[in-house]
Design a protein around this motif. Structure first.
Motif, short mmCIF file in Angstrom:
data_model
loop_
_atom_site.label_atom_id
_atom_site.label_comp_id
_atom_site.label_asym_id
_atom_site.label_seq_id
_atom_site.Cartn_x
_atom_site.Cartn_y
_atom_site.Cartn_z
N GLY A 42 53.03 22.91 29.08
CA GLY A 42 54.05 23.87 29.52
C GLY A 42 53.44 24.82 30.52
N ARG A 43 54.13 25.05 31.63
CA ARG A 43 53.65 25.96 32.67
C ARG A 43 54.79 26.92 32.99
N GLY A 44 54.62 28.19 32.63
CA GLY A 44 55.73 29.12 32.72
C GLY A 44 55.42 30.38 33.49
N GLU A 45 56.44 31.21 33.59
CA GLU A 45 56.35 32.46 34.35
C GLU A 45 56.01 33.62 33.42
N ALA A 46 54.96 34.35 33.79
CA ALA A 46 54.60 35.59 33.12
C ALA A 46 55.22 36.77 33.86
N ILE A 47 55.33 37.89 33.19
CA ILE A 47 55.84 39.11 33.82
C ILE A 47 54.67 39.88 34.44
N ALA A 48 54.89 40.37 35.65
CA ALA A 48 53.85 41.15 36.34
C ALA A 48 53.88 42.59 35.85
N PHE A 49 52.74 43.07 35.35
CA PHE A 49 52.60 44.45 34.90
C PHE A 49 51.52 45.15 35.71
N ARG A 50 51.76 46.39 36.05
CA ARG A 50 50.80 47.17 36.84
C ARG A 50 49.44 47.27 36.15
N GLU A 51 49.44 47.32 34.82
CA GLU A 51 48.20 47.52 34.07
C GLU A 51 47.28 46.31 34.13
N ASN A 52 47.83 45.11 34.33
CA ASN A 52 47.00 43.90 34.43
C ASN A 52 46.39 43.84 35.82
N ARG A 53 45.08 43.88 35.89
CA ARG A 53 44.47 44.10 37.21
C ARG A 53 43.04 43.58 37.27
N CYS A 54 42.54 43.53 38.50
CA CYS A 54 41.12 43.38 38.75
C CYS A 54 40.69 44.55 39.61
N GLU A 55 39.49 45.04 39.39
CA GLU A 55 38.96 46.18 40.13
C GLU A 55 37.47 45.97 40.33
N ILE A 56 36.85 46.82 41.10
CA ILE A 56 35.42 46.68 41.34
C ILE A 56 34.63 47.25 40.17
N ASP A 57 33.70 46.46 39.67
CA ASP A 57 32.79 46.94 38.63
C ASP A 57 31.72 47.79 39.29
N PRO A 58 31.63 49.07 38.94
CA PRO A 58 30.69 49.96 39.65
C PRO A 58 29.23 49.71 39.31
N THR A 59 28.96 48.85 38.33
CA THR A 59 27.56 48.68 37.89
C THR A 59 27.01 47.28 38.11
N THR A 60 27.80 46.38 38.68
CA THR A 60 27.36 44.99 38.78
C THR A 60 27.58 44.44 40.18
N VAL A 61 26.56 43.75 40.70
CA VAL A 61 26.70 43.07 42.00
C VAL A 61 26.32 41.61 41.81
N ASP A 62 26.74 40.76 42.76
CA ASP A 62 26.33 39.36 42.72
C ASP A 62 24.98 39.20 43.40
N LYS A 63 24.51 37.95 43.50
CA LYS A 63 23.18 37.73 44.05
C LYS A 63 23.08 38.03 45.54
N TYR A 64 24.23 38.28 46.19
CA TYR A 64 24.23 38.67 47.60
C TYR A 64 24.33 40.18 47.77
N GLY A 65 24.34 40.89 46.64
CA GLY A 65 24.41 42.35 46.68
C GLY A 65 25.82 42.89 46.84
N ILE A 66 26.84 42.05 46.63
CA ILE A 66 28.23 42.47 46.80
C ILE A 66 28.81 42.85 45.44
N PRO A 67 29.39 44.05 45.30
CA PRO A 67 29.99 44.45 44.01
C PRO A 67 31.04 43.44 43.54
N VAL A 68 31.03 43.16 42.24
CA VAL A 68 31.87 42.11 41.67
C VAL A 68 33.14 42.69 41.06
N LEU A 69 34.04 41.79 40.66
CA LEU A 69 35.30 42.20 40.05
C LEU A 69 35.16 42.36 38.54
N LYS A 70 35.93 43.33 38.05
CA LYS A 70 36.07 43.54 36.61
C LYS A 70 37.54 43.34 36.27
#
Length: 573
Positions: free
Chosen positions: A425-453
């Protein structure tokens, strides 16, 4: 650290080479623009014998095709995974999201079911229908011309059904249902569930001289050596190059940010070259982000400056928000009528479903607001221990002693091979403002770029929808006289609802709208805050639908590309 800066100024820099980026590349290059495409993975051509895995058998591999470094097995042609070495992502405590990254030219279009469904008129006006989420600033009539052109350019098989919210298109002949699908059709009829031919972007008929026709090997997840199925590289980027388009590829290049000037306008991008680990800058008049909904959001959030202190395009604090994915749940069963099948013929077909069930329900009478479709699998696919034959499942649910070795094992395999039918089954979810991705202020990838949280939780709507899926699957198996191959998941398991992100249909992180205070882009996917930056992946989606999102990504990218061409001609950007 010294950053090497390119002297050439491109008309357009496109980040990402998948569905949205590939479509933008073709349309903008065909219009005569000088285009640079920046891709985080290596070059890939499915026709190259060095990378081609089609038509190989499990015994051609010491791992029998299982693979140790790819989630979908050794033969799958998506060079990526839920976890990419040196490129972590994090979660808010108590939440979950699984993020698939593809690292190759063509992106995720080298691996997908190629289910190519149009969104319907109702799908753009969710809030008007049930009061949840928001309406899109565009309607079906705005995107229909691009769906039409897309059908003709790429090719999709199907049939005209006249269903109100499952619009018909320009279809190639569909393949006939296989035996397990005929059983499904009969079982669905007893419950009143519609079944129609699948709509997949695979060529069952020749449409041009550059691409071959599907020969039904059933291995589309390996990508196609004759270009019979759709992938962005083989069907969009390579043709743009062959047609004389000015396309320069920068592969194995991880974009850090969009660069801007004192006026806050975009001037290009900076990226890390994975081969020498040095940082470079490209200059461009227009920047188009098609890196995937979450990757494009990450780039914008990392593109901070005096003019854009909260990240580029983020004066509304909406970048990364309203993240949502298709819902997913599944079940399978053994159908006694399919036991002891003859195996002296080939019914592989295309690498996906020949039939499916579009949403049929009336949500006003249900405890969830949006619908889902049913994808069907089964049949006699390439034999291996895990496909359609699970001794543990057989033993538990039949009380049989299946397995062993030698003749007894061979006899059991022949008896049960091809007898399993499964549903997704593949269905539609409701979009909520609280569900998000943001920058993690304490973690970077191996290229030195801040990652998503990630911070994402399913709502009760999605859980209720999954329960309806499981009840439906149970009834379908019963209608076919089958026996379930697993315990029906209950409330404590969210009825088998998969973790968000696991369906790989994430959308909504840079949503479009008319109000710059509540959206990131306008209806042409142009940043409100920076008019020479566009988003052509699924980020601008206001809502998902009960359909897969790829066909809509490409149609919208084509529409945005036309707008870019027009605006450049008028010297507005």
């Amino acid at each position: 650290m010294q950053i090497k800066e390119s002297s050439e100024v491109y008309d357009v820099i496109i980040v990402g080479s998948g569905a949205g980026g590939g479509m933008a590349t073709k349309q903008l290059a065909d219009a005569g623009l000088n285009v640079a495409v920046v891709e985080a993975g290596p070059f890939f051509d499915p026709a190259d014998p060095k990378t081609m895995t089609q038509l190989k058998w499990p015994y051609d591999s010491p791992r029998r095709g299982a693979g140790t470094d790819r989630a979908f097995g050794e033969w799958d042609q998506s060079w990526g995974d839920w976890e990419v070495e040196g490129e972590p992502y994090t979660h808010e405590e108590g939440t979950d999201f699984k993020w698939w990254r593809a690292r190759m030219l063509g992106g995720r279009t080298n691996h997908w079911g190629r289910i190519s469904l149009r969104f319907g008129p109702k799908d753009f006006k969710g809030k008007s229908r049930d009061g949840l989420g928001d309406d899109w600033p565009i309607g079906y009539e705005d995107i229909k011309p691009y769906y039409d052109k897309l059908d003709k350019l790429i090719g999709v098989f199907g049939t005209k059904e006249g269903r109100e919210n499952d619009p018909d298109g320009f279809f190639l002949p569909p393949p006939k249902p296989r035996l397990h699908e005929l059983f499904y059709i009969n079982g669905a009829k007893k419950t009143g569930i519609p079944v129609i031919p699948g709509r997949l972007s695979m060529l069952t008929k020749r449409i041009n001289n550059e691409r071959g026709v599907c020969f039904y090997c059933g291995q589309c997840s390996r990508s196609c050596q004759v270009y019979a199925d759709f992938s962005a590289g083989s069907c969009l980027i390579f043709p743009a190059q062959k047609n004389g388009g000015k396309v320069k590829l920068f592969v194995n290049c991880m974009v850090r940010e969009v660069t801007t000037n004192e006026e806050g306008k975009a001037t290009g991008v900076s990226y890390i070259n994975k081969e020498d680990r040095k940082e470079y800058k490209l200059k461009g008049k227009v920047v188009v982000l098609g890196a995937s909904a979450c990757s494009s959001a990450r780039i914008l959030l990392n593109s901070k400056s005096k003019q854009h202190p909260n990240g580029l395009g983020n004066s509304s604090d909406v970048v990364g928000r309203y993240l949502h994915d298709s819902t997913g749940a599944s079940a399978s069963g053994v159908i006694p009528g399919l036991l002891n099948r003859k195996t002296s013929y080939n019914e592989d077909g295309v690498g996906g479903m020949h039939v499916y069930s579009p949403w049929w329900g009336d949500n006003s009478k249900l405890d969830f607001p949006r619908g889902y479709h049913i994808e069907v699998w089964g049949g006699m696919g390439q034999p291996n221990y895990g496909f359609g034959f699970d001794p543990n499942g057989m033993n538990k649910f039949f009380g049989l002693k299946v397995g062993g070795y030698g003749d007894s094992l061979r006899d059991d395999v022949k008896k049960y091979y091809g007898s399993v039918i499964g549903f997704g089954g593949r269905g539609e979810a409701i979009a909520f403002r609280e569900n998000r991705c943001e920058i993690d202020p304490t973690t970077v990838d191996k290229y030195g770029i801040p990652v998503l949280k990630f911070n994402y939780k399913h709502s009760q709507y999605e859980i209720n929808q999954a329960k309806h899926m499981q009840d439906t699957f149970e009834e379908l198996i019963h209608n076919m006289g089958g026996i379930p191959l697993s315990e029906k998941p209950g409330k404590d398991q969210n009825y088998g609802l998969l973790a968000p992100g696991q369906i790989i249909h994430e959308v909504g992180t840079t949503r479009m709208g008319n109000d710059p205070k509540t959206s990131v882009t306008n209806k042409y996917q142009q940043l409100h805050d920076c008019d020479n930056v566009f988003i052509v992946d699924a980020g601008p989606f206001v809502s998902q639908a009960d359909k897969n999102c790829t066909w809509t990504i490409m149609a919208l990218s084509w529409r945005a590309s036309d707008y870019i061409i027009e605006q450049l001609k008028q010297q507005n950007i």
